[in-house]
Write a protein that holds these residues in place. Structure first.
Motif, mmCIF file in Angstrom:
data_model
loop_
_atom_site.group_PDB
_atom_site.id
_atom_site.type_symbol
_atom_site.label_atom_id
_atom_site.label_comp_id
_atom_site.label_asym_id
_atom_site.label_seq_id
_atom_site.Cartn_x
_atom_site.Cartn_y
_atom_site.Cartn_z
ATOM 1 N N MET A 1 0.808 -1.134 0.028
ATOM 2 C CA MET A 1 -0.056 -0.106 -0.063
ATOM 3 C C MET A 1 0.908 1.216 -0.143
ATOM 4 S SD MET A 1 -2.941 1.251 2.876
ATOM 5 C CE MET A 1 -3.866 0.076 2.778
ATOM 6 N N LYS A 2 0.627 2.031 -0.776
ATOM 7 C CA LYS A 2 1.272 3.221 -0.930
ATOM 8 C C LYS A 2 0.550 4.388 -0.618
ATOM 9 C CE LYS A 2 4.091 6.475 -4.069
ATOM 10 N NZ LYS A 2 4.994 6.690 -2.935
ATOM 11 N N ILE A 3 0.781 5.127 0.325
ATOM 12 C CA ILE A 3 0.024 6.289 0.736
ATOM 13 C C ILE A 3 0.503 7.456 0.336
ATOM 14 C CG2 ILE A 3 -0.674 7.609 2.817
ATOM 15 C CD1 ILE A 3 -0.706 5.261 4.579
ATOM 16 N N ASP A 4 -0.206 8.206 -0.519
ATOM 17 C CA ASP A 4 0.177 9.522 -1.148
ATOM 18 C C ASP A 4 -0.556 10.748 -0.482
ATOM 19 O OD1 ASP A 4 0.967 11.456 -2.686
ATOM 20 O OD2 ASP A 4 0.562 10.444 -4.590
ATOM 21 N N LEU A 5 -0.235 11.659 0.203
ATOM 22 C CA LEU A 5 -0.915 12.815 0.677
ATOM 23 C C LEU A 5 -0.668 14.005 0.031
ATOM 24 C CD1 LEU A 5 -1.019 11.697 4.275
ATOM 25 C CD2 LEU A 5 -2.905 11.576 2.707
ATOM 26 N N SER A 6 0.004 14.007 -1.180
ATOM 27 C CA SER A 6 0.565 15.118 -1.961
ATOM 28 C C SER A 6 -0.559 16.011 -2.242
ATOM 29 C CB SER A 6 1.104 14.625 -3.339
ATOM 30 O OG SER A 6 2.139 13.724 -3.276
ATOM 31 N N GLY A 7 -0.407 17.320 -1.791
ATOM 32 C CA GLY A 7 -1.244 18.363 -2.106
ATOM 33 C C GLY A 7 -2.297 18.426 -0.961
ATOM 34 N N LYS A 8 -2.111 17.737 0.199
ATOM 35 C CA LYS A 8 -2.834 17.874 1.261
ATOM 36 C C LYS A 8 -2.066 18.579 2.423
ATOM 37 C CE LYS A 8 -6.068 14.930 -0.121
ATOM 38 N NZ LYS A 8 -7.580 15.395 -1.088
ATOM 39 N N THR A 9 -2.950 19.407 3.052
ATOM 40 C CA THR A 9 -2.266 20.301 4.147
ATOM 41 C C THR A 9 -2.660 19.532 5.517
ATOM 42 O OG1 THR A 9 -2.552 22.484 2.961
ATOM 43 C CG2 THR A 9 -2.267 22.390 5.414
ATOM 44 N N ALA A 10 -1.698 19.093 6.301
ATOM 45 C CA ALA A 10 -1.927 18.585 7.509
ATOM 46 C C ALA A 10 -1.313 19.438 8.556
ATOM 47 C CB ALA A 10 -1.207 17.056 7.523
ATOM 48 N N ILE A 11 -1.965 19.387 9.612
ATOM 49 C CA ILE A 11 -1.866 20.325 10.932
ATOM 50 C C ILE A 11 -1.564 19.005 11.982
ATOM 51 C CG2 ILE A 11 -2.548 21.661 12.721
ATOM 52 C CD1 ILE A 11 -3.918 23.519 10.583
ATOM 53 N N VAL A 12 -0.450 19.030 12.818
ATOM 54 C CA VAL A 12 -0.321 18.081 13.951
ATOM 55 C C VAL A 12 -0.072 19.074 15.200
ATOM 56 C CG1 VAL A 12 0.719 16.283 14.734
ATOM 57 C CG2 VAL A 12 0.780 16.466 12.270
ATOM 58 N N SER A 13 -0.905 19.045 16.096
ATOM 59 C CA SER A 13 -0.678 19.859 17.301
ATOM 60 C C SER A 13 0.260 19.189 18.094
ATOM 61 C CB SER A 13 -1.759 20.249 18.078
ATOM 62 O OG SER A 13 -2.586 18.944 18.451
ATOM 63 N N ALA A 14 1.054 20.060 18.764
ATOM 64 C CA ALA A 14 2.296 19.496 19.632
ATOM 65 C C ALA A 14 3.250 18.357 18.884
ATOM 66 C CB ALA A 14 1.567 18.879 21.105
ATOM 67 N N SER A 15 3.821 19.060 17.660
ATOM 68 C CA SER A 15 4.637 18.116 16.865
ATOM 69 C C SER A 15 5.884 18.466 16.923
ATOM 70 C CB SER A 15 3.822 18.041 15.484
ATOM 71 O OG SER A 15 3.912 19.357 15.053
ATOM 72 N N SER A 16 6.463 19.040 17.793
ATOM 73 C CA SER A 16 7.859 19.463 18.030
ATOM 74 C C SER A 16 8.725 18.245 18.613
ATOM 75 C CB SER A 16 8.137 20.766 18.832
ATOM 76 O OG SER A 16 7.455 20.697 20.091
ATOM 77 N N GLY A 17 8.057 17.422 19.287
ATOM 78 C CA GLY A 17 8.696 16.098 19.713
ATOM 79 C C GLY A 17 7.992 14.779 19.975
ATOM 80 N N GLY A 18 8.291 13.957 20.455
ATOM 81 C CA GLY A 18 7.604 12.585 20.822
ATOM 82 C C GLY A 18 6.799 12.156 19.657
ATOM 83 N N ILE A 19 5.624 11.660 19.987
ATOM 84 C CA ILE A 19 4.644 11.103 19.147
ATOM 85 C C ILE A 19 4.205 12.082 17.953
ATOM 86 C CG2 ILE A 19 2.414 10.028 18.831
ATOM 87 C CD1 ILE A 19 2.556 8.686 21.666
ATOM 88 N N GLY A 20 4.216 13.322 18.569
ATOM 89 C CA GLY A 20 3.613 14.240 17.479
ATOM 90 C C GLY A 20 4.582 14.534 16.308
ATOM 91 N N LEU A 21 6.005 14.445 16.634
ATOM 92 C CA LEU A 21 6.974 14.670 15.809
ATOM 93 C C LEU A 21 7.101 13.412 14.892
ATOM 94 C CD1 LEU A 21 9.605 16.055 14.521
ATOM 95 C CD2 LEU A 21 10.853 14.961 16.242
#
Length: 264
Positions: A1-21
């Protein structure tokens, strides 16, 4: 399975470390324009550098803001007015039973773990529904199902996320937007590794040994009998955000190593 999210904008809160990163890295690797968030610019810049070390052509944008507040949420939404993928990862954890958890601690867990995701989803869901495509993921925990009496406010906040994710999924029915919760178990994040580092040093053990012993001492029903890696958790989240996961919504997706002893 190839996951392609090109063109999508994704926000991940608290993503500077840990699971979020790890989640942000996985989404960036799948081609998404990924928004990195943390409370300080230095932390955000450091996270971006780490991702670029692994994915040279990653499409990244850093937005430092405190998403436990309405003002911090407003600042993020002003900078990024629309998103296709939202991962509500911001959260805190810590010890505290009924008698030791003060009112202000309950409020802190509620504001950070619950309301941060509510506010962000409120800000971005309408646009997703209008565009007929979107992915929202709430990062809950196995503690939302197996409530730890010594981490009561934390467990409560994670149960609340399960209810909210399910309700929003039903609200968005038929829109092409999926809303799910992901439930990690004990995970070898930087925070967890720091938690056992002193014990490991005193007992002459590696951090991995100490962490896995902690898992078995506190979560004896674990089937994998170890802490999961942040990448293992991120893999589930990236799948939930993919186009391939279009029939998965309103679900509580466990990455708990089998800790929750349930067939459903």
């Amino acid at each position: 399975m190839k996951i392609d999210l090109s063109g999508k904008t994704a926000i991940v809160s608290a993503s500077s470390g840990g699971i979020g990163l790890a989640i942000a890295t996985g989404l960036a690797e799948a081609g998404a324009n990924t928004i990195i968030n943390g409370r300080s610019k230095d932390a955000v810049d450091s996270a971006i550098a780490k991702i670029r070390d692994r994915i040279a052509d990653a499409k990244l944008c850093g937005i430092p803001s405190d998403l436990s507040t309405q003002a911090g949420t407003d600042a993020l939404v002003k900078a990024i007015p629309a998103a296709d993928i939202l991962v509500n990862n911001l959260g805190v954890f810590g010890p505290g039973d009924l008698f030791t958890t003060k009112d202000e601690d309950w409020e802190r867990y509620f504001c950070m773990n619950v309301m941060s995701g509510v506010r962000l989803t409120r800000a971005y869901l309408r646009g997703m529904m209008e565009r007929k495509w979107g992915r929202v993921v709430f990062m809950s925990s196995e503690s939302g199902l197996k409530i730890p009496p010594d981490m009561l406010a934390y467990g409560f906040s994670k149960t609340a996320q399960l209810s909210i994710a399910r309700g929003i999924a039903k609200f968005a029915a038929g829109s092409g937007v999926t809303v799910n919760a992901v439930l990690p178990g004990p995970t070898a994040s930087e925070g967890a590794r720091k938690m056992v580092a002193e014990t490991a040093k005193k007992e002459g053990k590696t951090i991995e040994q100490a962490l896995n012993e902690f898992v078995m001492a506190t979560r004896g029903s674990s089937i994998i009998r170890r802490a999961a890696s942040t990448e293992e958790v991120a893999n589930m989240v990236v799948y939930a955000c993919s186009t391939q996961a279009s029939a998965t919504t309103g679900a509580a997706l466990r990455v708990d190593g089998g800790i929750v002893d349930s067939l459903t």
